[in-house]
Design a protein around this motif. Sequence first.
Motif, PDB file in Angstrom:
ATOM      1  N   HIS A  44       0.104 -16.756 -14.507  1.00 49.42           N
ATOM      2  CA  HIS A  44       0.764 -18.290 -13.798  1.00 49.42           C
ATOM      3  C   HIS A  44       0.375 -19.084 -14.858  1.00 49.42           C
ATOM      4  N   GLY A  45       0.110 -19.118 -15.883  1.00 53.17           N
ATOM      5  CA  GLY A  45       0.370 -20.087 -17.189  1.00 53.17           C
ATOM      6  C   GLY A  45      -0.868 -21.000 -17.263  1.00 53.17           C
ATOM      7  N   VAL A  46      -2.153 -20.791 -16.825  1.00 53.61           N
ATOM      8  CA  VAL A  46      -3.110 -21.613 -16.964  1.00 53.61           C
ATOM      9  C   VAL A  46      -3.462 -21.706 -18.234  1.00 53.61           C
ATOM     10  N   ARG A  47      -4.050 -23.004 -18.574  1.00 51.37           N
ATOM     11  CA  ARG A  47      -4.648 -23.124 -19.972  1.00 51.37           C
ATOM     12  C   ARG A  47      -6.249 -22.891 -20.242  1.00 51.37           C
ATOM     13  N   GLY A  48      -6.748 -22.584 -19.128  1.00 55.21           N
ATOM     14  CA  GLY A  48      -8.248 -22.195 -19.165  1.00 55.21           C
ATOM     15  C   GLY A  48      -8.813 -21.785 -17.932  1.00 55.21           C
ATOM     16  N   ILE A  49     -10.061 -21.147 -18.028  1.00 58.82           N
ATOM     17  CA  ILE A  49     -10.487 -20.571 -16.930  1.00 58.82           C
ATOM     18  C   ILE A  49     -12.044 -20.608 -16.992  1.00 58.82           C
ATOM     19  N   VAL A  50     -12.528 -20.605 -15.645  1.00 49.84           N
ATOM     20  CA  VAL A  50     -13.985 -20.731 -15.431  1.00 49.84           C
ATOM     21  C   VAL A  50     -14.265 -19.570 -14.709  1.00 49.84           C
ATOM     22  N   LEU A  51     -15.270 -18.974 -15.169  1.00 47.43           N
ATOM     23  CA  LEU A  51     -16.008 -17.706 -14.370  1.00 47.43           C
ATOM     24  C   LEU A  51     -17.136 -18.071 -13.800  1.00 47.43           C
ATOM     25  N   ALA A  52     -17.195 -18.168 -12.228  1.00 48.23           N
ATOM     26  CA  ALA A  52     -18.349 -18.438 -11.733  1.00 48.23           C
ATOM     27  C   ALA A  52     -18.843 -17.384 -10.750  1.00 48.23           C
ATOM     28  N   VAL A  98     -12.359 -19.377 -21.848  1.00 45.44           N
ATOM     29  CA  VAL A  98     -13.114 -18.980 -20.586  1.00 45.44           C
ATOM     30  C   VAL A  98     -14.442 -19.678 -20.828  1.00 45.44           C
ATOM     31  N   VAL A  99     -14.923 -20.214 -19.776  1.00 39.76           N
ATOM     32  CA  VAL A  99     -16.455 -20.840 -19.595  1.00 39.76           C
ATOM     33  C   VAL A  99     -17.294 -19.972 -18.414  1.00 39.76           C
ATOM     34  N   ALA A 100     -18.233 -19.376 -18.735  1.00 40.97           N
ATOM     35  CA  ALA A 100     -19.064 -19.016 -17.798  1.00 40.97           C
ATOM     36  C   ALA A 100     -19.919 -20.167 -17.014  1.00 40.97           C
ATOM     37  N   ALA A 101     -19.573 -20.141 -15.675  1.00 41.55           N
ATOM     38  CA  ALA A 101     -20.612 -21.117 -15.015  1.00 41.55           C
ATOM     39  C   ALA A 101     -21.399 -20.352 -14.174  1.00 41.55           C
ATOM     40  N   ILE A 102     -22.749 -20.336 -14.967  1.00 41.09           N
ATOM     41  CA  ILE A 102     -23.888 -19.415 -14.528  1.00 41.09           C
ATOM     42  C   ILE A 102     -24.299 -20.233 -13.477  1.00 41.09           C
ATOM     43  N   THR A 103     -23.953 -19.810 -12.259  1.00 42.61           N
ATOM     44  CA  THR A 103     -24.586 -20.531 -11.098  1.00 42.61           C
ATOM     45  C   THR A 103     -26.019 -19.982 -10.546  1.00 42.61           C
ATOM     46  N   PRO A 107     -28.566 -11.066 -15.042  1.00 46.73           N
ATOM     47  CA  PRO A 107     -29.248  -9.968 -15.766  1.00 46.73           C
ATOM     48  C   PRO A 107     -28.155  -9.136 -16.342  1.00 46.73           C
ATOM     49  N   ALA A 108     -28.335  -8.304 -17.220  1.00 46.69           N
ATOM     50  CA  ALA A 108     -27.695  -7.055 -17.542  1.00 46.69           C
ATOM     51  C   ALA A 108     -26.146  -7.401 -17.770  1.00 46.69           C
ATOM     52  N   GLY A 109     -25.374  -6.642 -16.923  1.00 49.27           N
ATOM     53  CA  GLY A 109     -24.024  -6.720 -16.817  1.00 49.27           C
ATOM     54  C   GLY A 109     -23.629  -8.147 -16.592  1.00 49.27           C
ATOM     55  N   GLY A 110     -24.029  -8.906 -15.784  1.00 50.56           N
ATOM     56  CA  GLY A 110     -23.815 -10.191 -15.651  1.00 50.56           C
ATOM     57  C   GLY A 110     -23.969 -11.198 -16.791  1.00 50.56           C
ATOM     58  N   CYS A 111     -24.938 -10.755 -17.484  1.00 53.29           N
ATOM     59  CA  CYS A 111     -25.244 -11.497 -18.869  1.00 53.29           C
ATOM     60  C   CYS A 111     -24.135 -11.182 -19.809  1.00 53.29           C
ATOM     61  N   VAL A 112     -23.714  -9.790 -19.929  1.00 51.35           N
ATOM     62  CA  VAL A 112     -22.557  -9.354 -20.627  1.00 51.35           C
ATOM     63  C   VAL A 112     -21.203 -10.163 -20.449  1.00 51.35           C
ATOM     64  N   LEU A 113     -20.914 -10.298 -19.227  1.00 51.94           N
ATOM     65  CA  LEU A 113     -19.785 -11.069 -18.903  1.00 51.94           C
ATOM     66  C   LEU A 113     -19.710 -12.487 -19.289  1.00 51.94           C
ATOM     67  N   ALA A 114     -20.913 -12.890 -19.349  1.00 55.53           N
ATOM     68  CA  ALA A 114     -21.403 -14.380 -19.548  1.00 55.53           C
ATOM     69  C   ALA A 114     -21.133 -14.411 -21.264  1.00 55.53           C
ATOM     70  N   LEU A 115     -21.862 -13.537 -21.963  1.00 52.34           N
ATOM     71  CA  LEU A 115     -21.550 -13.507 -23.440  1.00 52.34           C
ATOM     72  C   LEU A 115     -19.996 -13.265 -24.027  1.00 52.34           C
ATOM     73  N   CYS A 116     -19.244 -12.695 -23.085  1.00 55.97           N
ATOM     74  CA  CYS A 116     -17.683 -12.602 -23.429  1.00 55.97           C
ATOM     75  C   CYS A 116     -16.959 -13.968 -23.414  1.00 55.97           C
ATOM     76  N   CYS A 117     -17.642 -15.052 -22.880  1.00 56.81           N
ATOM     77  CA  CYS A 117     -17.024 -16.238 -22.733  1.00 56.81           C
ATOM     78  C   CYS A 117     -17.181 -17.103 -23.768  1.00 56.81           C
ATOM     79  N   ASP A 118     -16.293 -18.068 -23.722  1.00 54.43           N
ATOM     80  CA  ASP A 118     -16.359 -19.471 -24.780  1.00 54.43           C
ATOM     81  C   ASP A 118     -17.472 -19.909 -25.006  1.00 54.43           C
ATOM     82  N   TYR A 119     -18.066 -20.531 -23.804  1.00 54.50           N
ATOM     83  CA  TYR A 119     -19.081 -21.437 -23.580  1.00 54.50           C
ATOM     84  C   TYR A 119     -20.086 -20.874 -22.492  1.00 54.50           C
ATOM     85  N   ARG A 120     -20.906 -21.437 -22.207  1.00 52.28           N
ATOM     86  CA  ARG A 120     -21.889 -20.926 -21.050  1.00 52.28           C
ATOM     87  C   ARG A 120     -22.765 -22.497 -20.486  1.00 52.28           C
TER      88      ARG A 120
END
Length: 258
Positions: A44-52, A98-103, A107-120
């Motif tokens: 869809h052409g977004v320029r940035g993503i927030v993962l929450a 991609v920014v991780a919005a760590i709400t 733990p564990a897999g949740g942390c892995v996903l956050a570590l794959c983002c540009d900023y937390r």
Amino acid sequence: MSALIETADHGDIREIRLARAPVNALDTDLCRALIEALNAALDHGVRGIVLAGNPKIFSAGMDVPYLMSLGDDRKALLDAWQAFFGAARTLAESRVPVVAAITGHAPAGGCVLALCCDYRVMARSADPARPFALGLNETQVGLVVPEGIQRLMRRVVGTYRAERLLVVGEMVAAERALEIGLVDELADQDNVVARAVVWLQHLLGLPHQPMLQTRALARRDLVEALDPSLIQLERFVDAWHAPDTQAALRALVDKLKK
């Protein structure tokens, strides 16, 4: 969009929110829904993503009760883990930031996903005595942390500190996570996504192609860390069935039932 994922657009930034009640435990369907949502955002052409995630919890990591229910079905177990590592690789390989919005807890897999983002950006707990925490706590539940995942931790906190955290499976409280660089910013619970959007807006204000090309070079080690040769999934699944691992996982499932 899948019922497991919710989205909201903030201009040309898309928020992708994990929405599998109650704690965003990562099963095969959620991981595949996340991959689909990430790819759809790029299409869809977004320029940035927030993962929450949900309030008070970003993701509880892999859905251990689900994985344990698979028993000796090696194909289904491999499929579940492939979906998870596929989601991590999709984040790492994203051609937009991609920014991780760590709400909350991650733990564990949740942390892995956050570590794959540009900023937390991580939430402060409303109760200082019970701070939100994140970390790779696999050893506490009898799992080995693959080399590729260890590299994700090393690249943000350094080699020796990563060793100390990984070997004991330490969960790190938000304030300390900020101190050691495991997260980049703290925000009040209801402001985490907004702060993530602000950071992305600033980044996207830079000359676009030079920023993206520099980013791609800087993140090459992150992408390489998730190469299948450094995950060794077949060996990981073999270790899943080790007696001490199974005992620790059954104890965890029993604890979750209480």
